[in-house]
Design an enzyme around this catalytic site. Structure first.
Site, PDB file in Angstrom:
ATOM      1  N   SER A   1       0.820  -1.206   0.000  1.00  0.00           N
ATOM      2  CA  SER A   1       0.000   0.000   0.000  1.00  0.00           C
ATOM      3  C   SER A   1       0.858   1.263   0.000  1.00  0.00           C
ATOM      4  O   SER A   1       1.634   1.490  -0.918  1.00  0.00           O
ATOM      5  CB  SER A   1      -0.956  -0.032   1.193  1.00  0.00           C
ATOM      6  OG  SER A   1      -1.902   0.998   1.114  1.00  0.00           O
TER       7      SER A   1
ATOM      8  N   ASP B   1      -2.196   6.805  -3.548  1.00  0.00           N
ATOM      9  CA  ASP B   1      -1.070   6.139  -2.900  1.00  0.00           C
ATOM     10  C   ASP B   1      -0.504   5.055  -3.814  1.00  0.00           C
ATOM     11  O   ASP B   1      -0.925   4.926  -4.971  1.00  0.00           O
ATOM     12  CB  ASP B   1      -1.481   5.566  -1.541  1.00  0.00           C
ATOM     13  CG  ASP B   1      -2.414   4.373  -1.648  1.00  0.00           C
ATOM     14  OD1 ASP B   1      -3.043   4.185  -2.718  1.00  0.00           O
ATOM     15  OD2 ASP B   1      -2.533   3.625  -0.670  1.00  0.00           O
TER      16      ASP B   1
ATOM     17  N   ASP C   1      -0.680   1.754  -4.151  1.00  0.00           N
ATOM     18  CA  ASP C   1      -1.492   0.712  -4.790  1.00  0.00           C
ATOM     19  C   ASP C   1      -2.855   1.213  -5.220  1.00  0.00           C
ATOM     20  O   ASP C   1      -3.715   0.433  -5.627  1.00  0.00           O
ATOM     21  CB  ASP C   1      -1.639  -0.502  -3.871  1.00  0.00           C
ATOM     22  CG  ASP C   1      -2.491  -0.224  -2.638  1.00  0.00           C
ATOM     23  OD1 ASP C   1      -2.465   0.918  -2.151  1.00  0.00           O
ATOM     24  OD2 ASP C   1      -3.180  -1.150  -2.160  1.00  0.00           O
TER      25      ASP C   1
ATOM     26  N   ASP D   1      -5.499   2.555  -3.686  1.00  0.00           N
ATOM     27  CA  ASP D   1      -6.763   2.406  -2.945  1.00  0.00           C
ATOM     28  C   ASP D   1      -6.984   3.551  -1.973  1.00  0.00           C
ATOM     29  O   ASP D   1      -7.883   3.502  -1.135  1.00  0.00           O
ATOM     30  CB  ASP D   1      -6.816   1.061  -2.213  1.00  0.00           C
ATOM     31  CG  ASP D   1      -5.792   0.942  -1.084  1.00  0.00           C
ATOM     32  OD1 ASP D   1      -4.926   1.839  -0.965  1.00  0.00           O
ATOM     33  OD2 ASP D   1      -5.855  -0.045  -0.333  1.00  0.00           O
TER      34      ASP D   1
END
Length: 308
Positions: free
Chosen positions: A96, A237, A239, A241
């Site tokens: 993430s 960000d 990734d 999400d």
């Protein structure tokens, strides 16, 4: 309490806590938990993600589950495609917004939602007792090319296409050298938006501004919005999400502020509804909900199932 799973899957420094041997054993445990394939596998742009994807698919094959690699995609894309395309589960390889030396595994159930806390404990029990399945017949590892189109079409099915296109928005996108670089610009163009992009190349070191969008590191987005006279800006960000918004004057909105704006819009449109938010979000959401006779449900921090 889970020993390996955190608020959003399993994360660690690649090559240290997160070794390829650990990845293989954990994926064998996850596959045993899933029970039925095929499993959809995706990853973000971190330098360790591709080699991890090979280990993930090989480990699934070794326990008798087929898999398909959809390649570099945002986490929401992997989750939505898992459900929409009928997979038995999904595994996203990502850490993430964590620094580039990290990576991780984020498992998704067949309905596109991360597995529950209880299921995480079940997976950990399989892992620590080494009770994963074995198979004498390795299963096929395939490619899934439909994920991104499925994801974009899914988003468009939930919005007023005609109204958005007629507005002819100009949008500044800070893609953070992350996974949304392969989807967000495409979506905006298909919605009839004029776009300005920064940090738009995939870079596993997140050299543009780091992998986490915070008000402190989004100066370039603010400047791009003002300079290009954009209607608003969005930063993502690593990734894809998580997003932070910027208004037309270059002011960065905190996550709480964005959530309040969205909540007010939706609750005015759909009164007497339920709003799900985390324990650490602002209490102002209750004030907005009260005006529309709506109810707020608080959840644990993280995106797994369960209402606190």
């Amino acid at each position: 309490m889970a020993r390996l799973f955190g608020t959003n899957g399993i994360r660690g420094v690649f090559g240290e806590g997160l070794t390829l041997d650990f990845v293989s054993d954990m994926v064998s445990s996850l596959g045993t938990f899933f029970g039925k394939g095929p499993i959809l596998v995706g990853y973000d742009g971190r330098e360790s993600s591709v080699i991890m994807s090979k280990v993930v698919c090989a480990s699934l094959s070794a326990i008798g589950l087929g898999s398909s690699i959809c390649g570099l995609v945002p986490t929401p894309c992997l989750q939505f495609a898992t459900k929409k395309l009928g997979y038995g589960g999904g595994i996203m390889i990502t850490a993430s917004h964590n620094p580039p030396e990290y990576n991780g595994l984020k498992p998704t159930a067949k309905d596109g939602v991360e597995i529950s806390r209880e299921d995480e404990l079940t997976v950990e029990d399989i892992y620590f007792k080494k009770k994963w399945n074995t198979s004498n017949k390795p299963r096929r590892i395939g490619r899934e090319t439909r994920s991104i189109r499925t994801y974009l079409d899914g988003i468009k099915s939930q919005v007023n296409l005609k109204k958005i296109k007629s507005s002819r928005f100009k949008v500044a996108l800070d893609l953070g050298n992350g996974a949304q670089a392969v989807t967000a610009p495409v979506l905006c163009k298909e919605l009839g938006c004029d776009i300005v992009t920064i940090n738009d190349t995939i870079d596993g070191m997140f050299s543009g501004r780091g992998s986490e969008p915070t008000p402190q590191n989004l100066n370039k987005l603010s400047q791009a919005v003002v300079k290009s006279k954009a209607d608003f800006g969005i930063a993502f960000d690593g990734d894809g999400d998580r997003s932070i918004f910027c208004d037309n004057k270059g002011k960065i909105l905190t996550g709480d502020r964005s959530a309040l704006l969205i909540s007010r819009f939706l609750l005015n449109k759909y009164p007497k509804s339920k709003v799900v938010t985390t324990l650490n979000s602002t209490s102002a959401i209750e004030e907005i909900a009260e005006r529309t006779k709506s109810k707020v449900l608080r959840t644990r921090v993280g995106s797994v199932r369960g209402i606190a």
